[in-house]
Design a protein around this motif. Structure first.
Motif, PDB file in Angstrom:
ATOM      1  N   ILE A 205     -14.021 -43.691 -23.170  1.00  0.00           N
ATOM      2  CA  ILE A 205     -15.010 -42.740 -22.617  1.00  0.00           C
ATOM      3  C   ILE A 205     -14.699 -41.330 -23.109  1.00  0.00           C
ATOM      4  O   ILE A 205     -15.607 -40.562 -23.447  1.00  0.00           O
ATOM      5  N   ILE A 206     -13.422 -41.004 -23.212  1.00  0.00           N
ATOM      6  CA  ILE A 206     -13.068 -39.679 -23.744  1.00  0.00           C
ATOM      7  C   ILE A 206     -13.611 -39.534 -25.159  1.00  0.00           C
ATOM      8  O   ILE A 206     -14.217 -38.511 -25.503  1.00  0.00           O
TER       9      ILE A 206
ATOM     10  N   THR B 200     -21.411 -32.088 -10.304  1.00  0.00           N
ATOM     11  CA  THR B 200     -20.810 -32.298 -11.631  1.00  0.00           C
ATOM     12  C   THR B 200     -21.367 -31.345 -12.659  1.00  0.00           C
ATOM     13  O   THR B 200     -22.553 -31.404 -12.992  1.00  0.00           O
ATOM     14  N   TYR B 201     -20.525 -30.471 -13.137  1.00  0.00           N
ATOM     15  CA  TYR B 201     -20.840 -29.524 -14.220  1.00  0.00           C
ATOM     16  C   TYR B 201     -19.510 -28.862 -14.561  1.00  0.00           C
ATOM     17  O   TYR B 201     -18.554 -28.934 -13.775  1.00  0.00           O
TER      18      TYR B 201
ATOM     19  N   ARG C 122      -4.979 -39.429 -19.623  1.00  0.00           N
ATOM     20  CA  ARG C 122      -6.271 -39.944 -20.087  1.00  0.00           C
ATOM     21  C   ARG C 122      -6.663 -41.160 -19.241  1.00  0.00           C
ATOM     22  O   ARG C 122      -5.945 -42.161 -19.215  1.00  0.00           O
ATOM     23  N   ILE C 123      -7.784 -41.081 -18.557  1.00  0.00           N
ATOM     24  CA  ILE C 123      -8.194 -42.174 -17.670  1.00  0.00           C
ATOM     25  C   ILE C 123      -8.767 -43.321 -18.504  1.00  0.00           C
ATOM     26  O   ILE C 123      -8.333 -44.460 -18.384  1.00  0.00           O
TER      27      ILE C 123
ATOM     28  N   GLN D  23     -21.798 -39.484 -17.819  1.00  0.00           N
ATOM     29  CA  GLN D  23     -20.376 -39.369 -18.177  1.00  0.00           C
ATOM     30  C   GLN D  23     -19.568 -40.628 -17.877  1.00  0.00           C
ATOM     31  O   GLN D  23     -18.385 -40.683 -18.212  1.00  0.00           O
TER      32      GLN D  23
ATOM     33  N   ALA E 145      -4.502 -35.225 -14.681  1.00  0.00           N
ATOM     34  CA  ALA E 145      -5.656 -35.198 -15.592  1.00  0.00           C
ATOM     35  C   ALA E 145      -6.318 -33.828 -15.614  1.00  0.00           C
ATOM     36  O   ALA E 145      -6.344 -33.110 -14.618  1.00  0.00           O
TER      37      ALA E 145
ATOM     38  N   PRO F 216     -11.039 -32.946 -12.731  1.00  0.00           N
ATOM     39  CA  PRO F 216     -10.052 -32.093 -12.058  1.00  0.00           C
ATOM     40  C   PRO F 216     -10.222 -32.036 -10.536  1.00  0.00           C
ATOM     41  O   PRO F 216      -9.235 -31.932  -9.823  1.00  0.00           O
TER      42      PRO F 216
ATOM     43  N   GLN G 187     -17.227 -38.858 -24.930  1.00  0.00           N
ATOM     44  CA  GLN G 187     -17.477 -37.475 -24.502  1.00  0.00           C
ATOM     45  C   GLN G 187     -17.292 -36.518 -25.677  1.00  0.00           C
ATOM     46  O   GLN G 187     -18.068 -35.587 -25.870  1.00  0.00           O
TER      47      GLN G 187
ATOM     48  N   SER H   1     -17.121 -29.632 -16.438  1.00  0.00           N
ATOM     49  CA  SER H   1     -15.959 -30.556 -16.476  1.00  0.00           C
ATOM     50  C   SER H   1     -15.140 -30.477 -15.202  1.00  0.00           C
ATOM     51  O   SER H   1     -13.919 -30.557 -15.243  1.00  0.00           O
ATOM     52  N   ARG H   2     -15.805 -30.317 -14.052  1.00  0.00           N
ATOM     53  CA  ARG H   2     -15.038 -30.205 -12.814  1.00  0.00           C
ATOM     54  C   ARG H   2     -14.809 -31.561 -12.158  1.00  0.00           C
ATOM     55  O   ARG H   2     -14.005 -31.683 -11.234  1.00  0.00           O
ATOM     56  N   SER H   3     -15.500 -32.598 -12.635  1.00  0.00           N
ATOM     57  CA  SER H   3     -15.428 -33.868 -11.914  1.00  0.00           C
ATOM     58  C   SER H   3     -14.021 -34.453 -11.904  1.00  0.00           C
ATOM     59  O   SER H   3     -13.507 -34.817 -10.849  1.00  0.00           O
TER      60      SER H   3
ATOM     61  N   GLY I 273     -15.063 -33.214 -20.787  1.00  0.00           N
ATOM     62  CA  GLY I 273     -16.473 -33.274 -21.194  1.00  0.00           C
ATOM     63  C   GLY I 273     -16.958 -32.050 -21.944  1.00  0.00           C
ATOM     64  O   GLY I 273     -17.750 -32.151 -22.884  1.00  0.00           O
ATOM     65  N   GLU I 274     -16.483 -30.883 -21.539  1.00  0.00           N
ATOM     66  CA  GLU I 274     -16.987 -29.655 -22.160  1.00  0.00           C
ATOM     67  C   GLU I 274     -16.242 -29.299 -23.436  1.00  0.00           C
ATOM     68  O   GLU I 274     -16.774 -28.580 -24.287  1.00  0.00           O
TER      69      GLU I 274
ATOM     70  N   TRP J   2     -14.034 -43.710 -12.254  1.00  0.00           N
ATOM     71  CA  TRP J   2     -13.563 -43.487 -10.881  1.00  0.00           C
ATOM     72  C   TRP J   2     -12.920 -44.768 -10.341  1.00  0.00           C
ATOM     73  O   TRP J   2     -11.891 -44.727  -9.668  1.00  0.00           O
TER      74      TRP J   2
HETATM   75  O1  CDP Z   1     -17.476 -33.146 -14.899  1.00  0.00           O
HETATM   76  P1  CDP Z   1     -17.747 -34.149 -15.989  1.00  0.00           P
HETATM   77  O2  CDP Z   1     -17.834 -35.561 -15.518  1.00  0.00           O
HETATM   78  O3  CDP Z   1     -18.888 -33.743 -16.863  1.00  0.00           O
HETATM   79  O4  CDP Z   1     -16.513 -34.041 -17.028  1.00  0.00           O
HETATM   80  P2  CDP Z   1     -15.048 -34.634 -17.030  1.00  0.00           P
HETATM   81  O5  CDP Z   1     -14.368 -34.417 -15.736  1.00  0.00           O
HETATM   82  O6  CDP Z   1     -14.399 -34.058 -18.232  1.00  0.00           O
HETATM   83  O7  CDP Z   1     -15.230 -36.203 -17.210  1.00  0.00           O
HETATM   84  C1  CDP Z   1     -16.062 -36.800 -18.188  1.00  0.00           C
HETATM   85  C2  CDP Z   1     -15.716 -38.276 -18.313  1.00  0.00           C
HETATM   86  O8  CDP Z   1     -14.475 -38.401 -19.031  1.00  0.00           O
HETATM   87  C3  CDP Z   1     -15.498 -38.959 -16.961  1.00  0.00           C
HETATM   88  O9  CDP Z   1     -15.968 -40.289 -16.974  1.00  0.00           O
HETATM   89  C4  CDP Z   1     -14.005 -38.915 -16.830  1.00  0.00           C
HETATM   90  O10 CDP Z   1     -13.477 -39.854 -15.963  1.00  0.00           O
HETATM   91  C5  CDP Z   1     -13.521 -39.108 -18.277  1.00  0.00           C
HETATM   92  N1  CDP Z   1     -12.193 -38.485 -18.432  1.00  0.00           N
HETATM   93  C6  CDP Z   1     -11.075 -39.291 -18.672  1.00  0.00           C
HETATM   94  O11 CDP Z   1     -11.214 -40.500 -18.867  1.00  0.00           O
HETATM   95  N2  CDP Z   1      -9.823 -38.704 -18.716  1.00  0.00           N
HETATM   96  C7  CDP Z   1      -9.652 -37.376 -18.556  1.00  0.00           C
HETATM   97  N3  CDP Z   1      -8.456 -36.822 -18.590  1.00  0.00           N
HETATM   98  C8  CDP Z   1     -10.776 -36.555 -18.357  1.00  0.00           C
HETATM   99  C9  CDP Z   1     -12.043 -37.152 -18.277  1.00  0.00           C
END
Ligand code: CDP
Length: 806
Positions: free
Chosen positions: A691-692, A564-565, A686-687, A527, A755, A571, A695, A567-569, A759-760, A533
Motif C-alpha cells: 500500500i505504501i 483523513t487529510y 511500515r504497516i 488509501q 509509524a 499518525p 501511495q 497524512s494524519r490517519s 500519503g502526502e 487498520w
Molecule cells: O491520512 P492518509 O490515510 O491519507 O495517509 P497515511 O496516514 O499516510 O496512510 C495512507 C495509507 O498508507 C494507509 O492505508 C496507511 O495505513 C498506509 N501506511 C502504511 O502502511 N505505513 C505507514 N507507515 C504509513 C501509512
C-alpha cells in the motif's frame, strides 16, 4: 506439540499483520464496480439541485428573476441569497475564520460563483431551470494579480468587511488584506544576512492548481420533518466535523444529524471543507420535504471548489563561502481568492509553512506571510499535502539548488553539508518545530549509491559538451529533492478545527467467536484503511486481519474523529487503533491469567495469545479468550471484549525522503522525457509495504502533473482558462513515468507503533525533484530559476529566450 502444530512463522503469516503485503480488501468491491458512492444513493422521491453560476469574476447583481424558471416543467423551487436570508444561511463560516457567501449576496466575486440553486425532479429539468433564471449583472473591474491586491487603487472586493481592521488572524492593513503571519527571529536573521559571505534571493512561485479527484464533490440531503432529523450522504473527508458545522449553522441538534460518507473516489483535500452545495441541498430538502441530491460536474469542481497552492515565495538564504547555511528569510504572498476558506487548523493561517527550514540545520530563520483577496475561487486546501508543507518543501528545495549553483557546489554535496544530523534528534527548528526522528545522511547516501549519482553527473557533463558542439539538441537535468514533512495534526495544544482538538479515535468490539469490528474516526478516500487498520489490530491482539471488519464514515456509529487529510490517519487514527487494541489485550491478559491460574505478570504475549513464562505448553489463544469473555469471564469482571481510544498525539511525525529525477528536454520542441525517477521514503514503521508503494506511485503521479503542467490559470480579465480536462493536465498511464521506490526505516519515538504518515510525501517531495531537474537542465545555459509548471510550451519558451533556438 505434534507435527500439526503451526510454526511461529505460520502463525504470524496467518495474521497478515503489520509488515505484510496484504492485498487490499476493499478492491474486491472496487474492481467489480460494486463500490457505493454518493451518486449511487437513490432515495424515494429524490429531487436534484444545480447552480446558476456567474459568468463574471466581479460584478454587482442588479436583479435575479426566477419567474420563468419556476414555469419550467419539473422545476419546484429556486433558492437565492434572499431565500437563504430567511433562515440566516446566506453566508457561512469558513474553516479559516472568514465568512463566505452561500449564494451571491449583492455581488459576485469569482467566475462560476454560485448565484441561485434550482431544485427539480431530475437533473435535466434543473438544467433547463438554470437556463431560464434571469440575472442582470453590472460588471466591476476584476482583480487577478495578487501583487496588485494591496495597491491604493485596487478595487474593494469584500464590501462586507468595510471598515474592519481586524481579521480572524490579527490586523488587516488594506481592504484586500486578510492577515499577516510572522514566525522566527527577525533581528537575528537580519544579522545573519549582514554577516553572510554569500546570499541568494529569488521569487519562487508555486502556481494555483487543484486536487481534481476522480469523483467530484456531492451530497444527498434528506430531512425528516416528523422526526426533525437531517441525514446527509456526502463525499466528506471529515464527516464528524461536517456534522458539527451543520449543527452550529443550521441550529439542528447534533444528535439529529446523521452524516454518512460512503465510498469516496479520491479527496486529496478537496473534500475537507463545506461548500454551498451542501447548504443549499439541506435547505432545499427542508423546504420541499424531499431528499435532494447535488452532484458537481467536472468544470464546477475545477473552477469553484477549493483550489490549492497559489503561494508566491520570496526566498533568501545566507551562507558561508564553503556552503554552510547561516540564515533563511522567506516572505510569502498568499492568494486566497474571494474568501479565506483555507482548510488549516484554526491557529495556523498559513498551515505548517514554517517547516520551510526543511531538512537543514538553519541556526536562524524568519518567515512572514501576507494573505490577500483576489477575484478567484476560494480555498487553499492541502492538495495531498499537510497544510502548506508542499509549498514549503518546494521553496527550500529550489532555494538550496539556487544556492548550490551560486556557490558552484554540487547540490547533493550542499545538502549533505547542511542536514540535521541523526544525533541532533529530537531537533528543534529555528521556526518552532520539534522534529521527532530522522537519519537524513543515510537516506541521501543510499539514494546516491542506488542511482549512481556520480555516473549521472559524468553523463550530464558529456551531454553538455556535446550540446555545445551542436551534436545533440537535448539538455539533461538531474533534479534532487530531500524533503522533511510534518504530518499527524495534531497535538491538541496547537491544533484544532473550529475549536475541536485534532485527536482521533477507534472503537474495537470483538465477538464471541473471535472475529470483530473496528470503527475509526478517519475516512478512507482510497488509501486502503480497511486493509491496513485491520493489520495493526492483527499484530496487536493476534486476531487475523481477515477476521476484523473496519468501518468508517458513519457519524452514528464511528467515534468522533477529525477525519483523513494531511497524512494524519496513520499518525493519529493509527495510534488510536493500536491503543484501543492494547486495552483489549490488557483485559484479555486478565482473562488468560484467571483461566491459566497464574498471576498476570507470569504471562507473556506470543503472537496470537498468552503463554505462561517458563511453561510453554500452558497457552491460551485470543480466539478462546474471546469466547471466555462472553461465556465465563472471571468473577467480578464485566463480560464482553471491547475498547475505545481517543488519541491526542504528543507531537507530529516527521517523515522524510530522498528523490531524484533524470530528465532530457529537447530545446527545439520543449518536449521532455523523464528517464528515471527514484523515490526513497522513510515513514517509520511500515504497516503495508504494497500500500505504501501504491501511495507513493499515486502521489508521484500528482507531483508530475503539478510540476509539468497542471494549473488553474486565469486570464487578465479573471476568466478561468483551464476549467476542463481538455486544458487541465491530468496524466494518464501514457504520460506517467516509471517509478523506482526504496525506503529506510526510522521509527517515530512517540507513536505507539513507530509509524509516520506517507500519503502526502510523494507529492511534497516529487514536485521539487521535477522542477529541479528542469532547472538543472537549463542552468548551464545561464538560467537561475524557471517558474513552474514546466510544460512543453514553456520549456520551448525558455530555450527561445536563451537564444538556443531560432
Ligand atoms: O491520512 P492518509 O490515510 O491519507 O495517509 P497515511 O496516514 O499516510 O496512510 C495512507 C495509507 O498508507 C494507509 O492505508 C496507511 O495505513 C498506509 N501506511 C502504511 O502502511 N505505513 C505507514 N507507515 C504509513 C501509512
Amino acid at each position: 506439540m505434534n507435527d500439526m502444530t503451526p510454526t511461529r512463522e505460520q502463525r504470524e503469516a496467518r495474521l497478515e499483520g503489520m509488515g505484510c503485503k496484504r492485498k487490499r480488501v476493499e478492491d474486491v468491491r472496487f474492481t467489480q464496480g460494486k463500490g457505493q458512492y454518493v451518486d449511487d444513493v437513490k432515495l424515494p422521491g429524490m429531487l436534484h439541485g444545480d447552480f446558476v453560476r456567474s459568468p463574471h469574476p466581479h460584478a454587482r447583481i442588479v436583479s435575479i428573476n426566477t419567474e420563468k424558471a419556476l414555469q419550467v416543467p419539473g422545476v419546484l423551487a429556486v433558492l437565492t441569497a434572499e431565500t437563504l436570508k430567511t433562515v440566516n444561511l446566506a453566508w457561512m463560516p469558513t474553516l479559516a475564520g472568514d465568512v463566505q457567501m452561500v449564494l451571491a449576496d449583492g455581488k459576485v466575486l469569482f467566475q462560476n460563483q454560485e448565484v441561485a440553486f434550482v431544485v427539480a425532479t431530475d437533473r435535466y429539468a434543473a438544467d433547463d431551470g438554470i437556463n431560464a433564471v434571469e440575472v442582470e449583472y453590472e460588471p466591476l473591474p476584476a482583480l487577478v494579480d495578487p501583487f496588485t491586491s494591496m495597491n491604493d487603487d485596487a478595487p474593494v472586493l469584500r464590501e462586507d468587511l468595510a471598515g474592519k481592521t481586524e481579521g480572524a488572524h490579527g490586523p488587516r492593513r488594506h481592504h484586500n488584506h486578510i492577515f499577516e503571519w510572522t514566525v522566527g527571529d527577525r533581528d537575528l536573521t537580519d544579522a545573519a544576512f549582514r554577516k553572510a559571505d554569500v546570499t541568494i534571493k529569488e521569487m519562487i512561485s508555486y502556481h494555483r492548481t487543484h486536487p481534481s479527484p476522480l469523483e467530484t464533490c456531492q451530497c444527498v440531503c434528506s430531512f425528516d420533518k416528523i422526526r426533525g432529523e437531517l441525514t446527509i450522504y456526502g463525499t466528506f473527508q471529515a464527516p464528524h466535523v461536517i456534522r458539527t458545522v451543520v449543527a452550529l449553522i443550521a441550529k439542528i441538534p447534533e444528535h439529529k444529524i446523521h452524516v454518512i460518507a460512503p465510498d469516496i473516489g479520491g479527496g486529496f483535500g478537496n473534500k475537507v471543507g463545506a461548500y454551498p452545495g451542501y447548504i443549499c441541498a439541506a435547505v432545499a430538502s427542508i423546504v420541499t420535504g424531499k431528499p435532494v441530491k447535488w452532484v458537481e460536474d467536472r468544470i464546477e469542481n475545477l473552477t469553484a471548489t477549493s483550489f490549492a497552492r497559489d503561494y508566491h515565495m520570496t526566498t533568501e538564504i545566507a551562507a558561508t563561502n564553503d556552503g554552510k547555511v547561516t540564515g533563511l528569510r522567506v516572505h510569502v504572498l498568499a492568494d486566497h481568492g474571494a474568501f479565506d476558506a483555507c482548510a488549516d487548523p484554526s491557529k495556523w493561517p498559513a498551515g505548517f509553512f514554517n517547516i520551510v527550514t526543511g531538512s537543514y540545520d538553519f541556526p536562524v530563520a524568519h518567515l512572514s506571510v501576507d494573505g490577500v483577496y483576489t477575484n478567484k475561487a476560494p480555498g487553499g486546501v492541502a492538495y495531498r499535502c499537510s497544510f502548506r508543507v508542499t509549498e514549503a518543501a518546494y521553496c527550500i528545495e529550489r532555494g538550496m539548488d539556487i544556492l548550490a549553483q551560486k556557490l558552484g557546489m554540487d547540490p547533493a554535496e550542499l545538502r549533505l553539508k547542511n542536514f540535521v544530523k541523526a544525533e541532533q534528534f529530537p531537533y528543534n527548528s529555528a521556526l518552532g518545530w520539534e522534529y521527532d526522528s530522522g537519519d537524513y545522511h543515510t537516506a541521501m547516501r543510499q539514494m546516491m549509491e542506488k542511482v549512481d549519482y556520480a555516473g549521472l553527473r559524468r553523463e550530464q557533463a558529456e551531454k553538455r559538451e556535446a550540446f555545445k558542439r551542436g551534436e545533440t539538441r537535448e539538455v539533461m537535468g538531474i533534479g534532487i529533492s530531500f524533503f522533511t514533512e510534518i504530518v499527524g495534526a495534531g497535538p491538541s495544544k496547537n491544533c484544532d478545527i473550529l475549536g475541536i482538538a485534532m485527536f482521533d479515535s477507534c472503537e474495537i468490539r470483538l465477538h464471541p467467536t473471535g472475529a470483530g469490528i473496528a470503527r475509526v474516526g478517519s475516512k478512507s478516500q482510497g488509501q486502503g484503511h480497511e486493509t491496513t487498520w485491520a493489520q495493526i489490530i492483527a499484530t496487536e491482539i493476534g486476531i487475523p486481519s481477515d477476521d476484523i471488519m473496519i468501518e468508517e464514515g458513519n457519524t452514528d456509529t464511528a467515534p468522533y474523529g477529525l477525519g483523513t487529510y494531511g497524512s494524519r490517519s496513520t499518525p493519529v487514527a493509527g495510534a488510536a487503533i493500536a491503543m484501543a487494541a492494547r486495552k483489549i489485550r490488557a483485559k484479555a491478559q486478565m482473562i488468560a491469567a484467571y483461566k491459566l491460574e497464574v498471576h498476570e505478570d507470569d504471562l507473556e504475549w506470543d503472537i496470537d495469545g498468552f503463554r505462561v513464562k517458563g511453561l510453554p505448553e500452558k497457552y491460551l489463544g485470543m480466539k478462546d479468550i474471546c469466547w471466555i469473555a462472553y461465556n465465563s469471564p472471571p468473577p467480578g469482571m464485566e463480560p464482553g471484549l471491547e475498547a475505545v481510544s481517543y488519541y491526542d498525539p504528543p507531537n507530529m511525525t516527521y517523515p522524510f525522503g530522498a528523490y531524484l529525477c533524470v530528465m532530457d528536454i529537447d530545446v527545439d520542441t520543449g518536449v521532455y522525457k523523464v528517464k528515471r525517477f527514484y523515490a526513497l521514503d522513510d515513514c517509520g514503521t511500515r504497516i503495508n509495504p504494497m500500500i505504501i508503494d501504491g501511495q507513493v506511485h499515486g502521489g508521484l503521479t500528482e507531483a508530475f502533473a503539478i510540476a509539468m503542467g497542471q494549473e488553474i490559470h486565469y486570464d487578465e480579465n479573471g476568466n478561468v482558462t483551464t476549467g476542463s480536462l481538455m486544458d487541465f493536465f491530468m496524466p494518464t498511464a501514457v504520460e506517467t513515468p516509471v517509478w523506482e521506490t526504496d525506503f529506510t526505516v526510522t521509527p517515530s519515538p512517540h507513536h505507539p507503533i513507530g509509524a509516520k504518515g506517507v500519503g502526502e510525501s510523494p507529492n511534497v517531495g516529487g514536485v521539487p525533484a521535477f522542477s529541479n531537474a528542469v532547472n538543472d537542465a537549463f542552468s548551464f545555459l545561464g538560467t537561475t530559476h524557471i517558474q513552474m509548471p514546466h510544460d512543453y510550451w514553456r520549456n520551448w519558451k525558455v530555450a527561445k529566450e536563451l537564444g538556443v533556438v531560432g
